[in-house]
Design a protein around this motif. Structure first.
Motif, short mmCIF file in Angstrom:
data_model
loop_
_atom_site.label_atom_id
_atom_site.label_comp_id
_atom_site.label_asym_id
_atom_site.label_seq_id
_atom_site.Cartn_x
_atom_site.Cartn_y
_atom_site.Cartn_z
N LEU A 118 -5.00 6.98 5.22
CA LEU A 118 -4.67 8.34 4.67
C LEU A 118 -4.16 9.26 5.88
O LEU A 118 -3.17 9.85 6.05
N THR A 119 -5.27 9.17 6.59
CA THR A 119 -5.01 10.25 7.78
C THR A 119 -4.06 9.75 8.84
O THR A 119 -3.23 10.68 9.48
N GLU A 120 -3.80 8.40 9.02
CA GLU A 120 -2.59 8.02 10.07
C GLU A 120 -1.44 7.77 9.29
O GLU A 120 -0.14 8.10 9.77
N ASP A 121 -1.25 7.08 8.27
CA ASP A 121 -0.20 6.67 7.75
C ASP A 121 0.17 7.79 6.61
O ASP A 121 1.50 7.89 6.58
N LEU A 122 -0.53 8.48 5.91
CA LEU A 122 0.24 9.61 4.90
C LEU A 122 0.06 10.98 5.81
O LEU A 122 1.23 11.63 5.84
N LEU A 174 -1.90 -2.49 5.07
CA LEU A 174 -3.00 -3.22 4.22
C LEU A 174 -4.48 -3.64 5.02
O LEU A 174 -5.20 -3.68 4.38
N GLU A 175 -4.18 -3.49 6.25
CA GLU A 175 -5.37 -4.12 7.15
C GLU A 175 -6.24 -2.87 7.39
O GLU A 175 -7.45 -2.96 7.81
N LYS A 176 -5.93 -1.39 7.15
CA LYS A 176 -6.59 -0.35 7.29
C LYS A 176 -7.72 -0.03 6.05
O LYS A 176 -7.09 -0.13 5.02
N LYS A 177 -8.64 0.73 6.47
CA LYS A 177 -9.39 1.11 5.34
C LYS A 177 -8.92 2.29 4.67
O LYS A 177 -8.05 2.78 5.33
N LEU A 178 -9.38 2.96 3.71
CA LEU A 178 -8.78 3.89 3.05
C LEU A 178 -8.69 5.17 4.02
O LEU A 178 -7.64 5.81 3.95
N LEU A 179 -9.51 5.98 4.51
CA LEU A 179 -9.70 7.17 5.33
C LEU A 179 -8.79 6.84 6.54
O LEU A 179 -7.81 7.73 6.62
N ASN A 210 0.76 -1.10 0.01
CA ASN A 210 0.14 0.07 -0.05
C ASN A 210 0.75 1.29 0.08
O ASN A 210 1.59 1.59 1.10
N PHE A 211 1.42 1.91 -1.16
CA PHE A 211 2.19 2.83 -1.31
C PHE A 211 1.22 4.19 -1.49
O PHE A 211 0.41 4.20 -2.05
#
Length: 109
Positions: free
Chosen positions: A85-89, A77-82, A43-44
């Motif tokens: 985005l908020t935590e990892d990006l 990969l286990e997280k949903k999109l939102l 998940n990039f």
């Protein structure tokens, strides 16, 4: 002609080791892995933004201010999109670049 382009493996031919994040393939079903490969899932995440302000203060002469902000990370990969985005990006630090450009036309033709 194209019927043998890929092989579908049965449940007893493929094994995934979560600790190693690796798939093991036993094609001949002898109990030993014939080959292995790492899990290809990823998940990039990447965000890039540009803001450009341009002012032509007299014909042929311009003033630019540019702000670029970017960040890159690999998400879970286990997280949903939102949440990803908020935590990892957006939870990571950003690279900020500022640019100022000034042009002046000295002679009129």
């Amino acid at each position: 002609v194209y019927t043998n382009r890929f092989q579908l493996y049965e449940q007893d031919q493929i094994y995934f080791d979560q600790g190693l994040n690796t798939f093991f393939i036993d094609e001949d079903l002898n109990g030993d892995a014939d080959y292995e490969f790492r899990n290809p899932e990823f998940n990039f995440l990447q965000f890039r933004s540009n803001l450009v302000l341009r002012w032509e203060y007299k014909p042929g002469s311009e003033f630019f201010v540019v702000w670029t902000q970017s960040t890159t990370n690999f998400g879970d990969l286990e997280k949903k999109l939102l949440p990803s985005l908020t935590e990892d990006l957006f939870g990571d630090s950003f690279d900020n670049i500022f640019l100022v450009k000034f042009t002046h036309r000295f002679f009129r033709t």
